[in-house]
Design an enzyme around this catalytic site. Structure first.
Site, PDB file in Angstrom:
ATOM      1  N   ASN A 253      -0.814   2.732  -1.120  1.00 28.34           N
ATOM      2  CA  ASN A 253      -0.337   4.036  -1.559  1.00 28.34           C
ATOM      3  C   ASN A 253       0.129   3.917  -3.003  1.00 28.34           C
ATOM      4  O   ASN A 253       0.806   2.954  -3.364  1.00 28.34           O
ATOM      5  CB  ASN A 253       0.822   4.504  -0.669  1.00 28.34           C
TER       6      ASN A 253
ATOM      7  N   HIS B  96       1.496  -3.225  -2.991  1.00 27.31           N
ATOM      8  CA  HIS B  96       1.329  -3.839  -1.669  1.00 27.31           C
ATOM      9  C   HIS B  96       0.132  -3.224  -0.978  1.00 27.31           C
ATOM     10  O   HIS B  96      -0.199  -2.057  -1.178  1.00 27.31           O
ATOM     11  CB  HIS B  96       2.585  -3.687  -0.813  1.00 27.31           C
TER      12      HIS B  96
ATOM     13  N   HIS C  53       6.005  -8.943  -9.908  1.00 28.92           N
ATOM     14  CA  HIS C  53       6.314  -7.523  -9.728  1.00 28.92           C
ATOM     15  C   HIS C  53       5.323  -6.663 -10.515  1.00 28.92           C
ATOM     16  O   HIS C  53       5.319  -6.667 -11.743  1.00 28.92           O
ATOM     17  CB  HIS C  53       7.742  -7.187 -10.169  1.00 28.92           C
TER      18      HIS C  53
ATOM     19  N   HIS D 252       6.458  -1.634  -5.520  1.00 24.30           N
ATOM     20  CA  HIS D 252       5.927  -2.987  -5.765  1.00 24.30           C
ATOM     21  C   HIS D 252       4.565  -2.980  -5.092  1.00 24.30           C
ATOM     22  O   HIS D 252       4.478  -2.710  -3.877  1.00 24.30           O
ATOM     23  CB  HIS D 252       6.872  -4.023  -5.139  1.00 24.30           C
TER      24      HIS D 252
ATOM     25  N   HIS E 187      -1.429  -2.558   2.788  1.00 21.29           N
ATOM     26  CA  HIS E 187      -1.187  -2.515   4.226  1.00 21.29           C
ATOM     27  C   HIS E 187      -2.457  -3.004   4.924  1.00 21.29           C
ATOM     28  O   HIS E 187      -3.559  -2.521   4.621  1.00 21.29           O
ATOM     29  CB  HIS E 187      -0.930  -1.080   4.695  1.00 21.29           C
TER      30      HIS E 187
ATOM     31  N   ASP F  72       5.209  -5.523   8.610  1.00 21.09           N
ATOM     32  CA  ASP F  72       5.931  -4.317   8.226  1.00 21.09           C
ATOM     33  C   ASP F  72       7.055  -4.076   9.238  1.00 21.09           C
ATOM     34  O   ASP F  72       6.869  -4.193  10.443  1.00 21.09           O
ATOM     35  CB  ASP F  72       4.975  -3.114   8.195  1.00 21.09           C
TER      36      ASP F  72
ATOM     37  N   CYS G 147      13.540  -5.629  -6.853  1.00 17.35           N
ATOM     38  CA  CYS G 147      13.102  -4.688  -5.808  1.00 17.35           C
ATOM     39  C   CYS G 147      13.042  -5.404  -4.458  1.00 17.35           C
ATOM     40  O   CYS G 147      13.068  -6.630  -4.380  1.00 17.35           O
ATOM     41  CB  CYS G 147      11.754  -4.060  -6.186  1.00 17.35           C
TER      42      CYS G 147
END
Ligand code: AMP
Length: 111
Positions: free
Chosen positions: A84, A97, A44, A95, A99, A28, A2
């Site tokens: 999310n 993550h 992962h 994957h 923010h 980002d 990914c």
């Protein structure tokens, strides 16, 4: 592999702000705030839905590291951490993550 696995491996370029054996943090590509950093495990894990008793230690490690990443990014006034999970939350990269958003007064609307 990914896209975030490829970033962690250095196969796709990114502007990294922190990395160690387990974690990688980078800016980002489509920032939603003046400072927008993504923190990922190198391993992962698809999303929060895939966090288990066996792999949850990395989530703790990420949260132990976020304050120093935020400090390094100059977020002394505060910041928001968001993840999310799944289609309804508009997760676009499968994957796990987190923010980190900041650098201005953020909206108090969460959704
Ligand atoms: P989410 O929608 O929560 O899955 O977040 C995925 C985030 O990854 C989005 O904010 C994208 O802008 C960001 N993103 C996707 N590809 C890259 C990339 N190659 N480098 C940096 N950020 C990326």
């Amino acid at each position: 592999m990914c896209v975030f696995c490829q970033i962690a491996a250095g196969d796709i370029p990114s502007k990294k702000v922190y990395e160690d054996e387990q974690i990688c943090a980078f800016y980002d590509v489509n920032p939603q705030a003046p400072v927008h950093i993504l923190v990922i495990p190198r391993e992962h894990i698809a999303s929060v839905d895939a966090v288990t008793k066996e792999n949850s230690g990395i989530v703790a490690r990420i949260f132990e590291t976020i304050p120093s990443i935020a400090q390094k990014a100059g977020l002394s006034g505060g910041y928001r951490v968001i993840t999310n999970c799944g289609a309804d939350a508009c997760q676009s990269v499968p994957h796990l993550h987190f923010h980190i958003l900041g650098g201005r007064q953020l909206s108090d609307a969460m959704a």
